[in-house]
Design a protein around this motif. Structure first.
Motif, short mmCIF file in Angstrom:
data_model
loop_
_atom_site.label_atom_id
_atom_site.label_comp_id
_atom_site.label_asym_id
_atom_site.label_seq_id
_atom_site.Cartn_x
_atom_site.Cartn_y
_atom_site.Cartn_z
N PHE A 1 0.82 -1.21 0.00
CA PHE A 1 0.00 0.00 0.00
C PHE A 1 0.85 1.26 0.00
O PHE A 1 0.50 2.26 -0.62
CB PHE A 1 -0.96 0.02 1.19
CG PHE A 1 -2.14 -0.89 1.01
CD1 PHE A 1 -2.95 -0.79 -0.11
CD2 PHE A 1 -2.44 -1.85 1.95
CE1 PHE A 1 -4.02 -1.62 -0.30
CE2 PHE A 1 -3.51 -2.69 1.79
CZ PHE A 1 -4.30 -2.59 0.66
N SER A 2 1.98 1.26 0.67
CA SER A 2 2.84 2.45 0.68
C SER A 2 3.47 2.68 -0.69
O SER A 2 3.75 3.80 -1.07
CB SER A 2 3.91 2.35 1.75
OG SER A 2 4.85 1.35 1.42
N THR A 3 3.67 1.61 -1.46
CA THR A 3 4.23 1.74 -2.79
C THR A 3 3.20 2.29 -3.78
O THR A 3 3.49 3.19 -4.55
CB THR A 3 4.74 0.38 -3.30
OG1 THR A 3 5.71 -0.10 -2.39
CG2 THR A 3 5.33 0.50 -4.68
N PHE A 4 1.99 1.75 -3.75
CA PHE A 4 0.99 2.12 -4.73
C PHE A 4 -0.01 3.15 -4.25
O PHE A 4 -0.53 3.91 -5.04
CB PHE A 4 0.21 0.88 -5.19
CG PHE A 4 1.06 -0.09 -5.94
CD1 PHE A 4 1.64 0.25 -7.13
CD2 PHE A 4 1.28 -1.35 -5.43
CE1 PHE A 4 2.44 -0.64 -7.82
CE2 PHE A 4 2.07 -2.26 -6.12
CZ PHE A 4 2.64 -1.90 -7.31
N GLY A 5 -0.31 3.19 -2.97
CA GLY A 5 -1.37 4.05 -2.47
C GLY A 5 -0.90 5.38 -1.93
O GLY A 5 -1.68 6.13 -1.39
N SER A 6 0.37 5.70 -2.07
CA SER A 6 0.89 6.94 -1.51
C SER A 6 0.43 8.13 -2.33
O SER A 6 0.64 8.20 -3.52
CB SER A 6 2.41 6.87 -1.48
OG SER A 6 2.94 8.12 -1.18
N GLY A 7 -0.17 9.09 -1.68
CA GLY A 7 -0.58 10.33 -2.36
C GLY A 7 0.34 11.46 -1.97
O GLY A 7 -0.02 12.62 -2.03
N ALA A 8 1.56 11.15 -1.55
CA ALA A 8 2.51 12.16 -1.09
C ALA A 8 3.01 13.01 -2.25
O ALA A 8 2.81 12.70 -3.41
CB ALA A 8 3.69 11.48 -0.40
N SER A 9 3.72 14.08 -1.89
CA SER A 9 4.22 14.99 -2.90
C SER A 9 5.26 14.34 -3.80
O SER A 9 5.62 14.89 -4.81
CB SER A 9 4.81 16.23 -2.24
OG SER A 9 5.95 15.85 -1.46
N GLY A 10 5.77 13.17 -3.42
CA GLY A 10 6.78 12.50 -4.21
C GLY A 10 6.23 11.84 -5.47
O GLY A 10 6.97 11.47 -6.34
N ARG B 1 15.45 12.93 -5.70
CA ARG B 1 15.31 12.92 -4.24
C ARG B 1 15.55 14.31 -3.69
O ARG B 1 16.14 15.17 -4.34
CB ARG B 1 16.27 11.94 -3.59
CG ARG B 1 17.69 12.42 -3.58
CD ARG B 1 18.58 11.42 -2.84
NE ARG B 1 19.93 11.94 -2.81
CZ ARG B 1 20.59 12.19 -1.70
NH1 ARG B 1 20.03 11.96 -0.54
NH2 ARG B 1 21.81 12.66 -1.74
N VAL B 2 15.05 14.52 -2.47
CA VAL B 2 15.34 15.72 -1.72
C VAL B 2 16.72 15.49 -1.10
O VAL B 2 16.95 14.44 -0.50
CB VAL B 2 14.28 15.95 -0.62
CG1 VAL B 2 14.64 17.13 0.24
CG2 VAL B 2 12.91 16.11 -1.24
N PRO B 3 17.68 16.43 -1.25
CA PRO B 3 19.02 16.20 -0.71
C PRO B 3 18.98 15.83 0.77
O PRO B 3 18.41 16.53 1.59
CB PRO B 3 19.74 17.53 -0.92
CG PRO B 3 19.00 18.18 -2.05
CD PRO B 3 17.57 17.72 -1.90
N GLY B 4 19.58 14.69 1.09
CA GLY B 4 19.63 14.21 2.46
C GLY B 4 18.29 13.75 3.01
O GLY B 4 18.14 13.56 4.21
N GLY B 5 17.31 13.56 2.13
CA GLY B 5 15.98 13.20 2.61
C GLY B 5 15.30 12.14 1.77
O GLY B 5 15.91 11.16 1.36
N ASP B 6 14.02 12.37 1.51
CA ASP B 6 13.16 11.39 0.86
C ASP B 6 13.51 11.18 -0.61
O ASP B 6 13.83 12.13 -1.32
CB ASP B 6 11.70 11.82 0.93
CG ASP B 6 11.16 11.82 2.33
OD1 ASP B 6 11.72 11.10 3.17
OD2 ASP B 6 10.19 12.55 2.59
N PHE C 1 7.94 20.00 -6.89
CA PHE C 1 7.91 21.40 -6.49
C PHE C 1 8.75 21.68 -5.24
O PHE C 1 8.67 22.75 -4.68
CB PHE C 1 6.46 21.83 -6.25
CG PHE C 1 5.62 21.77 -7.49
CD1 PHE C 1 4.97 20.61 -7.85
CD2 PHE C 1 5.49 22.87 -8.31
CE1 PHE C 1 4.19 20.54 -9.00
CE2 PHE C 1 4.72 22.83 -9.46
CZ PHE C 1 4.07 21.66 -9.81
N ASP C 2 9.56 20.72 -4.81
CA ASP C 2 10.39 20.90 -3.62
C ASP C 2 11.44 21.99 -3.86
O ASP C 2 11.88 22.21 -5.00
CB ASP C 2 11.07 19.58 -3.26
CG ASP C 2 10.05 18.51 -2.91
OD1 ASP C 2 9.65 18.45 -1.75
OD2 ASP C 2 9.61 17.79 -3.83
#
Length: 148
Positions: free
Chosen positions: A36-45, A85-90, A106-107
């Protein structure tokens, strides 16, 4: 007649079966959460969705200027390996895009790695980056330009 013998492993067998069931359920729950985290993520990523064709869904140009993504990657080949990726992050994306698929982020600051720069069209803050020769791997960082 028959001999009566009590089985000393009766309780131990039940305990082992119970433990096996608990472990099986734990594996199913962990696997389901990962799926679910792979397919169902609605995050900004996740790549930006395609704009709706209805005029009511689009913001009016008079109310606000359109947002320009920090990075937009458009796949021009059948398969385009992209890592953002976000430097040093996600990690926002680490997969192959299909022909015509695009991803916008948009990061404020992003690290981008392209396995073959000739297969993608890249826009940094709305400006097209120069393509490279076929097969060239390119890594770069993009910082969001200040708005008007």
């Amino acid at each position: 007649m028959g001999r009566h013998r009590s089985d000393p492993l009766g309780i131990a067998r039940l305990a082992l079966v119970g433990l096996a069931v608990v472990l099986l359920l734990a594996v199913i729950v962990i696997g389901g959460r990962a799926l679910f985290s792979t397919f169902g993520s609605g995050a900004s990523g996740e790549p930006a969705a395609v704009a709706s064709s209805s005029p009511a869904a689009r913001p009016s140009a008079a109310t606000s200027p359109p947002r320009v993504p920090t990075v937009r990657v458009v796949c021009q080949a059948d398969r385009c390996p992209v890592f953002v990726r976000v430097p040093g992050g996600d990690v926002l994306v680490d997969r192959d895009l299909a022909r015509g698929e695009q991803a916008s982020y948009f990061d404020p600051e992003l690290d981008v790695v392209l396995d073959d720069v000739s297969t993608v069209e890249v826009f940094a803050n709305g400006t097209a980056r120069s393509p490279g020769p076929p097969g060239e791997r390119r890594a770069f960082s993009v910082t969001r330009s200040p708005g008007p």
